[in-house]
Design an enzyme around this catalytic site. Sequence first.
Site, PDB file in Angstrom:
ATOM      1  N   PRO A  14       0.821  -1.219   0.000  1.00 45.11           N
ATOM      2  CA  PRO A  14       0.000   0.000   0.000  1.00 45.11           C
ATOM      3  C   PRO A  14       0.850   1.261   0.000  1.00 45.11           C
ATOM      4  O   PRO A  14       1.876   1.339   0.681  1.00 45.11           O
ATOM      5  CB  PRO A  14      -0.808  -0.137   1.289  1.00 45.11           C
ATOM      6  CG  PRO A  14      -0.937  -1.616   1.476  1.00 45.11           C
ATOM      7  CD  PRO A  14       0.379  -2.184   1.009  1.00 45.11           C
ATOM      8  N   CYS A  15       0.392   2.246  -0.764  1.00 45.84           N
ATOM      9  CA  CYS A  15       1.206   3.447  -0.989  1.00 45.84           C
ATOM     10  C   CYS A  15       0.662   4.684  -0.298  1.00 45.84           C
ATOM     11  O   CYS A  15       1.214   5.762  -0.467  1.00 45.84           O
ATOM     12  CB  CYS A  15       1.321   3.722  -2.486  1.00 45.84           C
ATOM     13  SG  CYS A  15      -0.255   4.152  -3.277  1.00 45.84           S
ATOM     14  N   GLN A  16      -0.413   4.556   0.504  1.00 48.43           N
ATOM     15  CA  GLN A  16      -1.009   5.766   1.079  1.00 48.43           C
ATOM     16  C   GLN A  16      -0.016   6.534   1.947  1.00 48.43           C
ATOM     17  O   GLN A  16      -0.095   7.746   2.068  1.00 48.43           O
ATOM     18  CB  GLN A  16      -2.253   5.418   1.899  1.00 48.43           C
ATOM     19  CG  GLN A  16      -3.448   5.022   1.054  1.00 48.43           C
ATOM     20  CD  GLN A  16      -3.448   3.541   0.707  1.00 48.43           C
ATOM     21  OE1 GLN A  16      -2.457   2.845   0.912  1.00 48.43           O
ATOM     22  NE2 GLN A  16      -4.562   3.053   0.181  1.00 48.43           N
ATOM     23  N   ASN A  57       5.309   0.744  -6.749  1.00 52.57           N
ATOM     24  CA  ASN A  57       4.639   1.684  -5.867  1.00 52.57           C
ATOM     25  C   ASN A  57       4.713   3.072  -6.496  1.00 52.57           C
ATOM     26  O   ASN A  57       5.187   3.212  -7.615  1.00 52.57           O
ATOM     27  CB  ASN A  57       5.304   1.665  -4.483  1.00 52.57           C
ATOM     28  CG  ASN A  57       4.340   1.992  -3.374  1.00 52.57           C
ATOM     29  OD1 ASN A  57       3.715   3.042  -3.389  1.00 52.57           O
ATOM     30  ND2 ASN A  57       4.210   1.111  -2.398  1.00 52.57           N
TER      31      ASN A  57
END
EC number: 2.1.1.37
Length: 357
Positions: free
Chosen positions: A82-84, A126
């Site tokens: 996940p890249c948040q 990513n």
Amino acid sequence: MKKNIMGLSLFSSAGIGEYFLSRVGIDIIVANELIKKRADLYQKIYPNHKMVIGDIRDQRIFNKVLNIALTNQVDFLIASPPCQGMSVAGKNRDVSNMANDNRNYLIMYVIAMIKKLKPAYILIENVPFLLKLELYIDNKLTPIKNILEDEFGSEYHIHFDILDAADYGTPQRRKRAIIRLNKKGTIWNLPLKQNIVSVEQAIGNLPSIESGKHSGLKWHYGRGHTEQQIEWMKHTPTGKSAFENLVHYPRKANGEKVKGYHSSYRRIRWDEPAPTITIRNDAISSQRNVHPGRPLLDGTYSDARVLSVLELMRLTGLPDNWEIPDDTPEILIRQIIGECIPPLLIENITREIFNEN
């Protein structure tokens, strides 16, 4: 005759990025995803893949994924942690904040899986800031590049690149950090760039539809917007923002002008790839996600709405017959498209494995 490679997909979401892997000769055997609604959709799209739902930080989940991969002699790993925590749309825009965001440490579980599985080929992707990421290792802030070189430099060739999906057949500008690891003794070059595909080429033949209307084509209907929003966008030319209008300008109920960026309430252009599709592609007030429109005889512009799901699919490189169930919630589809790496980019990168070896 080439032999297919067995693969593992970590942080798979609904599996958009891996959609064309079978065309190059990679068969995903097992996948892992934390969020159940995404994992369930993945399983419907790929009924022959084994989906392990759960948190990879849970040792039982990790071991279950690892054991399936080992049993099936998996030799390719793709991971999209996940890249948040790294996204430019998020709040953590400097290295120190990112180092303290637990989400950014999920890549360490990819590293742990590589150490146990030892696949011949690994692709980690990513947002571009991944290549600047620094994490605390033994109480020392360490760049992710150094972490990977220290762990795997003696066994693998390691490549760090930022690629734009638009350079590889996708009608969308979407830059991603691509980390490739391939065992020494193998070759994995980058693919050659391809001709740019414009929005016109991708969606220009679809019927025009207005907000709230249906074209009769699956997934091609106009999302509902307020009368005021429709009026603003009807008077907004192709490639322009409603904030640039002199009269039909976004206003509050009391008539006061809305303050906003010119990337909002903005139509995209026909003659170039689409801008990066965001997770909020359902909101007409979000970034660059309104249909380009065509001039009408009365001086207004058609298609005063956000892009339809079918248009988003095409601009991501997905086929019209993408195998998603009819009852899949529209918002879920929009979210996973807004998060994904375009599948043609992954296809082109991985095809080079077979071209060289």
